[in-house]
Structure formats: C-alpha cells, structure tokens
Design a protein around this motif. Structure first.
Motif, PDB file in Angstrom:
ATOM      1  N   TRP A 173     101.078  68.355  29.473  1.00 33.96           N
ATOM      2  CA  TRP A 173     100.667  69.199  28.338  1.00 33.96           C
ATOM      3  C   TRP A 173      99.739  70.309  28.812  1.00 33.96           C
ATOM      4  O   TRP A 173      99.810  71.440  28.334  1.00 33.96           O
ATOM      5  N   ILE A 174      98.894  70.003  29.773  1.00 36.31           N
ATOM      6  CA  ILE A 174      97.929  70.981  30.274  1.00 36.31           C
ATOM      7  C   ILE A 174      98.532  71.875  31.360  1.00 36.31           C
ATOM      8  O   ILE A 174      98.374  73.104  31.327  1.00 36.31           O
ATOM      9  N   PHE A 175      99.249  71.274  32.321  1.00 33.27           N
ATOM     10  CA  PHE A 175      99.633  71.989  33.537  1.00 33.27           C
ATOM     11  C   PHE A 175     101.118  72.339  33.628  1.00 33.27           C
ATOM     12  O   PHE A 175     101.547  72.906  34.629  1.00 33.27           O
ATOM     13  N   GLY A 176     101.890  72.012  32.610  1.00 36.56           N
ATOM     14  CA  GLY A 176     103.271  72.468  32.590  1.00 36.56           C
ATOM     15  C   GLY A 176     104.284  71.420  33.000  1.00 36.56           C
ATOM     16  O   GLY A 176     103.960  70.271  33.300  1.00 36.56           O
ATOM     17  N   SER A 177     105.526  71.827  33.026  1.00 37.62           N
ATOM     18  CA  SER A 177     106.644  70.913  33.228  1.00 37.62           C
ATOM     19  C   SER A 177     106.786  70.483  34.682  1.00 37.62           C
ATOM     20  O   SER A 177     106.213  71.080  35.600  1.00 37.62           O
ATOM     21  N   VAL A 178     107.592  69.427  34.881  1.00 34.61           N
ATOM     22  CA  VAL A 178     107.761  68.823  36.203  1.00 34.61           C
ATOM     23  C   VAL A 178     108.781  69.604  37.020  1.00 34.61           C
ATOM     24  O   VAL A 178     109.900  69.860  36.578  1.00 34.61           O
ATOM     25  N   ARG A 179     108.383  69.957  38.242  1.00 36.48           N
ATOM     26  CA  ARG A 179     109.291  70.605  39.183  1.00 36.48           C
ATOM     27  C   ARG A 179     109.771  69.653  40.259  1.00 36.48           C
ATOM     28  O   ARG A 179     110.878  69.778  40.772  1.00 36.48           O
ATOM     29  N   GLN A 180     108.912  68.706  40.625  1.00 34.30           N
ATOM     30  CA  GLN A 180     109.265  67.730  41.662  1.00 34.30           C
ATOM     31  C   GLN A 180     108.625  66.396  41.322  1.00 34.30           C
ATOM     32  O   GLN A 180     107.479  66.339  40.868  1.00 34.30           O
ATOM     33  N   ASN A 181     109.362  65.330  41.522  1.00 32.26           N
ATOM     34  CA  ASN A 181     108.870  63.986  41.237  1.00 32.26           C
ATOM     35  C   ASN A 181     109.170  63.096  42.426  1.00 32.26           C
ATOM     36  O   ASN A 181     110.334  62.844  42.738  1.00 32.26           O
ATOM     37  N   THR A 182     108.130  62.639  43.105  1.00 36.60           N
ATOM     38  CA  THR A 182     108.278  61.763  44.264  1.00 36.60           C
ATOM     39  C   THR A 182     107.524  60.467  43.999  1.00 36.60           C
ATOM     40  O   THR A 182     106.376  60.493  43.559  1.00 36.60           O
ATOM     41  N   VAL A 183     108.156  59.347  44.265  1.00 37.86           N
ATOM     42  CA  VAL A 183     107.517  58.038  44.106  1.00 37.86           C
ATOM     43  C   VAL A 183     107.306  57.432  45.489  1.00 37.86           C
ATOM     44  O   VAL A 183     108.254  57.280  46.263  1.00 37.86           O
ATOM     45  N   HIS A 184     106.070  57.105  45.808  1.00 40.00           N
ATOM     46  CA  HIS A 184     105.758  56.512  47.103  1.00 40.00           C
ATOM     47  C   HIS A 184     105.824  54.993  47.068  1.00 40.00           C
ATOM     48  O   HIS A 184     106.353  54.361  47.985  1.00 40.00           O
ATOM     49  N   VAL A 185     105.258  54.399  46.026  1.00 30.95           N
ATOM     50  CA  VAL A 185     105.227  52.945  45.872  1.00 30.95           C
ATOM     51  C   VAL A 185     105.505  52.608  44.422  1.00 30.95           C
ATOM     52  O   VAL A 185     104.988  53.275  43.510  1.00 30.95           O
ATOM     53  N   TYR A 186     106.340  51.603  44.185  1.00 27.85           N
ATOM     54  CA  TYR A 186     106.536  51.143  42.807  1.00 27.85           C
ATOM     55  C   TYR A 186     106.751  49.638  42.818  1.00 27.85           C
ATOM     56  O   TYR A 186     107.798  49.136  43.227  1.00 27.85           O
ATOM     57  N   GLU A 187     105.718  48.924  42.366  1.00 20.60           N
ATOM     58  CA  GLU A 187     105.759  47.470  42.286  1.00 20.60           C
ATOM     59  C   GLU A 187     105.362  47.044  40.881  1.00 20.60           C
ATOM     60  O   GLU A 187     104.983  47.883  40.056  1.00 20.60           O
ATOM     61  N   ALA A 188     105.439  45.747  40.618  1.00 21.00           N
ATOM     62  CA  ALA A 188     105.132  45.262  39.270  1.00 21.00           C
ATOM     63  C   ALA A 188     103.692  45.541  38.876  1.00 21.00           C
ATOM     64  O   ALA A 188     103.399  45.812  37.708  1.00 21.00           O
ATOM     65  N   HIS A 189     102.779  45.500  39.863  1.00 17.77           N
ATOM     66  CA  HIS A 189     101.365  45.593  39.535  1.00 17.77           C
ATOM     67  C   HIS A 189     100.694  46.873  40.021  1.00 17.77           C
ATOM     68  O   HIS A 189      99.512  47.079  39.746  1.00 17.77           O
ATOM     69  N   LYS A 190     101.419  47.725  40.734  1.00 18.80           N
ATOM     70  CA  LYS A 190     100.838  49.012  41.136  1.00 18.80           C
ATOM     71  C   LYS A 190     101.945  49.996  41.496  1.00 18.80           C
ATOM     72  O   LYS A 190     103.038  49.613  41.917  1.00 18.80           O
ATOM     73  N   ALA A 191     101.624  51.277  41.313  1.00 19.08           N
ATOM     74  CA  ALA A 191     102.600  52.329  41.593  1.00 19.08           C
ATOM     75  C   ALA A 191     101.851  53.598  41.947  1.00 19.08           C
ATOM     76  O   ALA A 191     100.705  53.811  41.527  1.00 19.08           O
TER      77      ALA A 191
END
Length: 315
Positions: free
Chosen positions: A194-212
């Motif tokens: 809302w503040i900084f605008g739309s997404v240009r790139q989305n990278t996920v480094h870690v995604y687990e049940a309890h942390k991401a």
C-alpha cells in the motif's frame, strides 16, 4: 441503526468487532460459532440470537429478509478457510459483508466473491486496519511526497512465538490458514505494498511451517522479510524483558514505530465502511495473490539478498 450478524463470534478477534459495532451505534441480532460458550455476548448484545449450527444461522439470515430485523451486514471472524463461505452467505442473503484478514486464501475464491458482488449488487469489505494507523498513514504520505524515483531498503521482522497448540489447531493446517505468509504476514505485506507499490519480484529463501523468509522488489522498495513462530528467534534483549513477540520494520536503517495506536482501529474501520469508504475486494486482491505465490514458490535457500536473521539460523 443497522442490524448485524456475526459469524465466528467466539474467536479472539470477534470481540473487537462487537465493540466496533456497538461504538458505531449499531447492534448484533444474530451470531454463530461452533464453540458455544458465549458469555462475552452478555457484555455487548445479550439479546442477539445465537446458533451453534451454521445451517441454522443461514436459515435465520434468510428468514429475516424483508422484515424489520433483516440483516444489513454480516461480520465474518471465522477461521480463514471459512471466510469465503460466510461472505457468500451474506451476499446471497441481501447483506453486505465485512471480513477479517485474509479475505480469502485462494485466488479462485476471489473470483467467486467478485461474481457474487456482480450478481447481488452487494459489496464485500475487508478489515485492513493498518492502513488506518496514524503512523502508517503518515509514512505513506511522506513517501508519496518524496522523490518519486527513490527506492527504499526495508527489513521486516515479525516474530510471534506460538506454543504446540498452534500446529494442532486450524492455524497449523495450511489449507485452513494459508500458512505463515497468509495467516501472519498478510497484514504487513498489505501495508508495505500500500505504501511502496506493487510487486515486481518475489523471491522466497526459506519456507517452513514455523518460519519463512524472502525478498520482495516493489515499485519503490526492496524488502527483506522474516516471519517466525519460534520463541528462540526472539532477540535475547527482548526475552530478558519477558517478551515473546518481536516486531521491527526499518526503512533505510531507521525504525518505524507503530506499536501503539491499535486500540480503536477496528472501530475506525467500521466508521469508514459505514460511510462507504471501506476497503473492498480490489484492495485485498493483490496480497491474496502475493501470499498464494509465496507459499507455492520453490525456496532458493541462502542465495542473493536475504534477511540478516537467517545468518546463524540456517548456516
């Protein structure tokens, strides 16, 4: 005075909706939850009808149509996977819907709500209360008045430690909660886009049940984000103060303070909705799609520009 119905009346967040409905001069006349110990209703709307069976609740909505006690708004505070069901229930019973975050979990649910709005002429409102927080509003205005070509460096860190119960509840079921990105992170992803605008790139480094953790490139920001339910991730200084939660957002190295000022935001959101200035499907849609993409992305590990909290935890 508008007549409200409340779905998910026993949930943690429901009391904020009860208070907002009362403080805006309206009333709840019908409520439902599968958990039937509802003493809190006595403090707000003791005369409201209550149904432990969702089908009975829907029948009540339908039977009121065309009467003096017809439902104007249905407020939805259920577990996430039931949001779409109750929002559609509201629209097809001639009521507007006010729904907690996340509005829905899956993109196809957004499409169903959009179609229902078209068919019924009713509208869906989503509670996006951080957009009403004075500090967040001020930050957005500051960014909008600044250099339009500037790109800010942001670190988002949110640790809200949870016990073993969490993973045995609906919150621990990805199909019911949407997992960390949707259930925990969507508040902050919405605020930042809302503040900084739309997404240009989305990278996920870690995604687990309890942390991401991951990286977002927005129109006007580079965001390193870290979400965790693990108490061990709470910084030592915070733990020594007895805290189980840690929240930090820095913009170009400067901390953004917005820990206070939350008390009345639901009432403020209801005021906006009742004045027809609430946030609708189009406002919520981009973050529903973003969190869907995050939880379905293939994590790349500690490569590229990753959040500093990953050091020492995954190396």
């Amino acid at each position: 005075m508008h007549n409200f119905a409340l779905a998910g009346a026993a949930g943690y967040i429901a009391e904020r909706h009860m208070r907002a409905i009362r403080e805006t001069g309206n009333r709840i006349v019908s409520a439902t939850d599968v958990f039937d110990v509802m003493g809190r209703m006595d403090s707000y709307f003791p005369e409201a009808d209550f149904f432990a069976n969702p089908d009975d609740f829907e029948e009540d909505l339908s039977s009121r149509k065309g009467t003096d006690l017809s439902i104007d708004y249905v407020s939805v505070c259920t577990p996430n996977h039931l949001h779409a069901r109750y929002v559609l229930m509201a629209l097809y019973n001639d009521a507007f819907a006010i729904c907690e975050k996340p509005l829905v979990i899956f993109p196809e649910e957004i499409e169903a709500l959009e179609l229902a709005e078209q068919q019924t002429g009713k509208k869906v409102f989503n509670i996006l209360q951080l957009r009403l927080h004075p500090a967040i509003v001020a930050l957005r205005e500051k960014i909008r008045q600044g250099d339009p070509h500037n790109v800010y460096d942001i670190d988002l860190t949110y640790i809200t430690s949870r016990g073993k119960w969490y993973f045995q509840s609906w919150k621990g079921d990805w199909n019911k909660s949407g997992s960390l990105a949707t259930n925990i992170g969507i508040h902050f992803f919405d605020m930042l886009t809302w503040i900084f605008g739309s997404v240009r790139q989305n990278t996920v480094h870690v995604y687990e049940a309890h942390k991401a953790a991951g990286f977002l490139e927005l129109d006007h920001a580079r965001v390193r984000w870290y979400l965790s339910l693990d108490y061990d991730d709470v910084p030592q200084a915070a733990r020594e103060r007895g805290l189980r939660t840690y929240r930090s957002i820095t913009v170009d190295g400067k901390e953004i303070e917005f820990s206070g000022g939350f008390t009345d935001l639901h009432t403020e959101a209801y005021n906006h909705i009742l004045e027809w200035n609430g946030f609708g499907i189009s406002d919520a849609k981009s973050c529903i799609l973003l969190t869907h993409d995050i939880r379905n992305a293939q994590p790349i590990g500690l490569t590229g520009d990753y959040h500093p909290f990953l050091k020492g935890r995954f190396i």
